[in-house]
Every structure is written in structure tokens, then in C-alpha cells.
Design a protein around this motif. Structure first.
Motif, PDB file in Angstrom:
ATOM      1  N   SER A  48      46.202  31.040  41.821  1.00 13.35           N
ATOM      2  CA  SER A  48      46.692  31.908  42.875  1.00 13.35           C
ATOM      3  C   SER A  48      46.746  31.054  44.138  1.00 13.35           C
ATOM      4  N   ALA A  49      47.959  30.602  44.468  1.00 20.05           N
ATOM      5  CA  ALA A  49      48.097  29.575  45.510  1.00 20.05           C
ATOM      6  C   ALA A  49      47.996  30.166  46.910  1.00 20.05           C
ATOM      7  N   MET A  90      50.222  33.104  40.425  1.00 24.64           N
ATOM      8  CA  MET A  90      50.219  34.574  40.391  1.00 24.64           C
ATOM      9  C   MET A  90      49.022  35.111  41.164  1.00 24.64           C
ATOM     10  N   GLN A  91      48.897  36.433  41.210  1.00 21.76           N
ATOM     11  CA  GLN A  91      47.762  36.997  41.941  1.00 21.76           C
ATOM     12  C   GLN A  91      46.457  36.716  41.202  1.00 21.76           C
ATOM     13  N   PHE A  92      45.409  36.513  41.994  1.00 22.65           N
ATOM     14  CA  PHE A  92      44.135  36.139  41.387  1.00 22.65           C
ATOM     15  C   PHE A  92      43.676  37.156  40.342  1.00 22.65           C
ATOM     16  N   ASP A  93      43.847  38.430  40.635  1.00 19.30           N
ATOM     17  CA  ASP A  93      43.333  39.428  39.692  1.00 19.30           C
ATOM     18  C   ASP A  93      44.193  39.590  38.445  1.00 19.30           C
ATOM     19  N   ILE A 108      42.820  27.209  36.819  1.00 17.07           N
ATOM     20  CA  ILE A 108      42.106  26.378  37.804  1.00 17.07           C
ATOM     21  C   ILE A 108      42.401  27.014  39.146  1.00 17.07           C
ATOM     22  N   SER A 109      41.551  27.911  39.581  1.00 15.25           N
ATOM     23  CA  SER A 109      41.880  28.694  40.762  1.00 15.25           C
ATOM     24  C   SER A 109      40.632  29.002  41.573  1.00 15.25           C
ATOM     25  N   GLY A 110      39.789  27.982  41.713  1.00 11.77           N
ATOM     26  CA  GLY A 110      38.548  28.189  42.462  1.00 11.77           C
ATOM     27  C   GLY A 110      37.704  29.272  41.838  1.00 11.77           C
ATOM     28  N   MET A 111      37.759  29.390  40.521  1.00 17.30           N
ATOM     29  CA  MET A 111      37.112  30.530  39.871  1.00 17.30           C
ATOM     30  C   MET A 111      35.622  30.281  39.633  1.00 17.30           C
ATOM     31  N   THR A 112      34.832  31.236  40.096  1.00 14.25           N
ATOM     32  CA  THR A 112      33.389  31.166  39.920  1.00 14.25           C
ATOM     33  C   THR A 112      33.030  31.739  38.545  1.00 14.25           C
ATOM     34  N   THR A 161      37.598  39.349  43.018  1.00 12.84           N
ATOM     35  CA  THR A 161      36.820  38.121  43.231  1.00 12.84           C
ATOM     36  C   THR A 161      35.339  38.432  43.376  1.00 12.84           C
ATOM     37  N   GLU A 162      34.557  37.362  43.359  1.00 12.53           N
ATOM     38  CA  GLU A 162      33.133  37.463  43.621  1.00 12.53           C
ATOM     39  C   GLU A 162      32.865  38.031  45.012  1.00 12.53           C
TER      40      GLU A 162
END
Ligand code: ARG
Length: 485
Positions: A48-49, A90-93, A108-112, A161-162
């Protein structure tokens, strides 16, 4: 040919075909995901850019490129494994769903990593550790000295997100606005809709550089630094191994630091808003015109068919048409778009691009409305016209062609024009699946420029120009037709 020779040849053929046959199956059991990637020669990375400095878009000589730490990591993974890289924005969710339905190979999207996510997908080793902060307006900073001061207040975070969870868990009675995109969560703060935005530290720093009116609140969440990892489908040992290999090297050579520096450079401002981002909007206009034109044209053809079905004397046909129309008019377009997008891969196993999925959804949706327009247009032609034509000896199709249709068209055309106008506006919905139309590009620009408001204004003006021009053209055409009456 002697007998033993023949036997040897037969055995050789048998063995080699058995090998061809067994081999893919044996390795498919090992890791079908890795095999698919290898066969394709391309790895599809979902992200998700909207998340500088990890992932964002920038323009280089009028062309858009993805940049950021995650992009560098993705490039390295592709290079290490001799694969081409395809970034799917795309959207993060929507990312986890896309991974599970096979739209993308990894995230690869800064995902915790979280326990809930671990139930759905696997994670690599961490490539970064981060914690969270709260952004507030600088002018209000001294009102917020501890987390308690946020009790019952409105707080924003990115949906799924977290940070959304932290806001929910750590603010007593907080009213949480979960927004699909991070720039919207910042806009909410800047425009005073919320008093604070929960956000990851490195990302907050990037936003602070561009938004001097914002600042960190002096509060600490009850948390430790959490690992940021790459997500991949479950049971993909080979894929996991290759990803971890690259991460190991990245860590041992401290590459993340240099990726961060490069990202900071890429975020540098130069040139004015329009020279920098104009190309995004131009691209957006092209796609909006493309998908909504295809929407009305194919929608009209399909809609005419449905209308004829509905007018048919053969009841089952007309029922079928009614169900089709009612269903499509009675469900939100957003839902239809997602069904087409995820359904094509999940149910049909097809790898169809977002642009095509979005267009299909628009065509189907508009066909239902157009069918009603056409049916009403035909019904509005006086019954006496048909009766007169038939008594003059014209058959059904002649009556339709020479008497009813020419009059119906005059009823249909203006309504069809309105449908086109509606479609141009509604097409903005397909931005949710990543089709690069106007709204999508406005959101991209929000992300790169760290200015959440201006791109929205520009998008509004562009939509208005398109729809206004179209309705002018339509009234010209109508005027002509009146004159020909
Ligand atoms: N690290 C957070 C999470 O996993 C937020 C990541 C958001 N990423 C993005 N590209 N918008 O929940």
C-alpha cells in the motif's frame, strides 16, 4: 530394428514421461507457490504505497516510480532470485485477502506480525523493528501530556493496521476513525476532525518533515518495539527460505540504513505541485475516460439485451432479466467491484488485472440501469403506434425497427447521457482495487506530497470538468434531435 533395442526405447520413453509426470507433482507438494513464481519468472509484491519512507510513489521525468525501503527490499529479492518484480499497489486492508486468493505472491508493506495475522499467513524473519507514536497539532500539543488526556477524544488511524488496534485498546472511550489510507488519517488531524493520529514512528517522522503544523504528543503507548516482516502464503517453505536468505544478507550488511537514506533523498521536494504531480492526474483522466466509456458502450449493448429479455413474452426470460436488474440495483457497487476482483481469482482461478476487473464490474452494474432506461424508453412509445404499424402490415421486427425504436431513442438518449455522467463519478469506486483512475491517482499524490487536501480538490475539479463537458455535449445532441422532430 532388433527387439532389445525396441524394448530399451520403450522403457526410456516410459521412464522419461514418468519423470515429467511425477516431477512437478512431487515438487508441487513441496512448495507450489515457489514453483509458480519461478515458472512465471516474476514475483508479485503487494503493498500500500501510502507509507513513506517505506513505500510511496515518486515522479522521475514525468514517469511514476515506486520508492522506499520496502521497494528496495523487493528489488533485492527479485534480483537475488533472478525474477522480474511486479509491484501491486492496493489498500492496506485488502492485502491479506489478495495474498490468500493468490492475487499477489508476498506482502512487503511495513506489515507488523500479529497473532491474528499469523493464523492467516506466514511471516519471514523481521527486517525492521518499530514502535508507535501519536501525532497532534503543534498548537494543541501542550493539552496532551499523557494518554489520559485523550480519554473520550476522537483519534484517527489507518484501517486494518496495528495502529487502529492500539488506538482502540489504549485510549479510554476513544472515538476511533479508521481510514483506509494513511494520508486520510493525517488529513483528519490537520482539518481538526480528530485530535490525534496513531502512527508508526518512522512514518510519522516523514510526515512531520512536510507538515510543520504537526508534532509528536509527549505520550508513550504501553508496547515494545514490534517486528516488521514480509508476509507469504502458509506452507511455502521454499519461498520462505529464499525470502529469509535475502533478509539475512540485508541485515548483516546493514542495508536497511542505506535504503532509508535513499528513501529520504527520493522524498526531497523539487519543482511545483503541477510539474511534479501533473502526470498522475493526466494518467487518471485517461483511465477514467477509458473505463467509463467502455462502461456505457458495453453496458448499453448488454443492457439492450436485458431490456429485450425483460420485455419478452416468454416469462422465464423476463423473470431472469428482472432478477438481474433488481440484484444489481439493490447491492452496492463497492461490493460488486470486490466480488468481481476477488471472485475472478478465488472462484474462477483466473489472474485478471484490476483494470479489467474494475471495467467488468462497471459494465455489469451500468447494464442493469441501462436496461431499465431502454425498457422505459420503449414502453413510453404510444401503443397506438405499434397497432397502427401492425395494421399497415409491418411485422414485429419491422415495427420495432422503423416505428418504435426511432421514437424510443429520443427518450433513451438523454437518460443514457445521464448514466454516462453517473458512471464517470461512480468509476471512482474502482480506485479501491487499485485501478489507476482519477481518484486513485489523487490518493497516490496525497501519499507522496504529504498534502492530503490539494489532490482531492484537483480530483473534484477534474471530475466536474468531465461531467460538465459531457452534459453540454448531450444537450447539444438533444437540441439537434428536437430540431429534426
Ligand atoms: N505496521 C502496521 C501494521 O502492520 C501498519 C502498516 C501499514 N502499511 C502501509 N503500507 N500502509 O499494521
Amino acid at each position: 530394428m532388433n527387439k532389445t533395442f525396441k524394448i530399451i526405447i520403450v522403457i526410456a520413453i516410459l521412464i522419461s514421461s514418468a519423470m515429467i509426470y511425477i516431477n512437478p507433482i512431487a515438487s508441487a507438494k513441496e512448495d507450489s507457490n515457489w514453483n509458480k513464481i519461478k515458472q512465471r519468472g516474476e514475483i508479485r509484491v503487494g503493498l500500500s504505497a501510502d507509507y513513506a519512507p517505506l513505500e510511496f510513489e515518486k515522479t522521475v521525468h514525468g514517469k511514476t516510480e515506486y520508492a522506499g525501503v520496502d521497494i528496495e527490499l523487493a528489488k533485492k529479492i527479485a534480483k537475488d532470485n533472478h525474477l522480474k518484480l511486479k509491484i501491486v499497489n492496493m489498500q492496506f486492508d485488502s492485502l491479506l485477502g489478495a495474498l490468500k486468493t493468490g492475487k499477489i505472491d508476498i506482502i512487503i508493506s511495513g506489515m507488523t506480525t500479529t497473532p491474528e495475522r499469523k493464523k492467516e499467513v506466514d511471516f519471514t524473519e523481521p527486517y525492521m523493528m518499530t514502535n508507535n507514536t501519536m501525532l497532534v497539532k503543534k498548537s494543541e500539543k501542550n493539552q496532551y501530556k499523557s494518554l489520559k488526556d485523550f480519554d473520550g477524544k476522537k483519534i484517527a488511524a489507518q484501517k486494518g493496521t496495528e495502529q487502529e488496534k492500539i488506538a482502540q485498546n489504549e485510549i479510554n472511550n476513544g472515538q476511533i476513525s479508521s481510514l483506509s489510507r494513511l494520508p486520510d488519517a493525517i488529513l483528519a488531524l490537520k482539518s481538526g476532525k480528530v485530535v490525534g493520529t496513531v502512527i508508526e514512528k518512522p512514518v510519522a517522522e516523514a510526515y512531520l518533515k512536510q507538515n510543520p503544523e504537526l508534532d509528536f504528543a509527549d505520550v508513550k503507548f504501553n508496547e515494545e518495539k514490534k517486528p516488521t516482516c514480509i508476509a507469504l502464503p502458509k506452507d511455502s517453505p521454499e519461498l520462505l527460505k529464499h525470502l529469509n536468505q535475502t533478509i539475512d544478507e540485508v541485515k548483516s550488511k546493514n542495508l536497511i540504513d542505506s535504503y532509508m537514506n535513499k528513501a529520504a533523498e527520493d522524498m526531497q521536494d523539487d519543482g511545483n505541485f503541477f510539474t511534479k504531480y501533473g502526470s498522475f492526474f493526466i494518467k487518471g483522466i485517461k483511465d477514467t475516460i477509458l473505463i467509463s466509456s467502455i462502461g456505457v458502450i458495453l453496458g448499453s449493448i448488454l443492457g439492450a439485451l436485458i431490456a429485450l429479455m425483460k420485455l419478452s413474452k416468454f416469462k422465464p426470460l423476463s423473470w431472469l432479466a428482472s432478477i438481474y436488474i433488481e440484484f444489481l440495483r439493490g447491492t452496492p457497487m463497492l461490493v460488486q467491484v470486490f466480488i468481481v476482483f476477488f471472485g475472478t481469482t478465488a472462484a474462477l482461478g483466473l489472474d485478471v488485472s484490476a483494470l479489467i476487473c474494475g471495467t467488468i464490474a462497471l459494465v455489469i452494474n451500468s447494464s442493469a440501469y441501462i436496461a431499465e432506461i431502454i425498457r422505459a424508453g420503449i414502453n413510453a412509445v404510444d401503443k397506438g403506434q405499434t397497432e397502427a404499424a401492425r395494421s399497415l402490415g409491418l411485422n414485429y421486427s419491422q415495427t420495432m425497427k422503423f416505428v418504435v425504436m426511432p421514437q424510443a431513442i429520443k427518450n433513451i438518449l438523454p437518460a443514457l447521457g445521464n448514466e454516462f455522467v453517473t458512471l464517470i463519478k461512480e468509476s471512482s469506486i474502482v480506485s479501491t482495487i487499485g485501478v489507476g483512475e482519477i481518484m486513485f491517482n489523487a490518493q497516490v499524490v496525497q501519499g507522496i506530497s504529504f498534502d492530503p487536501f490539494t489532490p482531492l480538490l484537483i480530483a473534484a475539479v477534474l471530475y466536474f470538468i468531465l461531467t460538465f463537458a459531457l452534459s453540454r455535449i448531450m444537450s447539444l445532441v438533444e437540441g439537434r434531435m428536437k430540431a429534426s422532430d
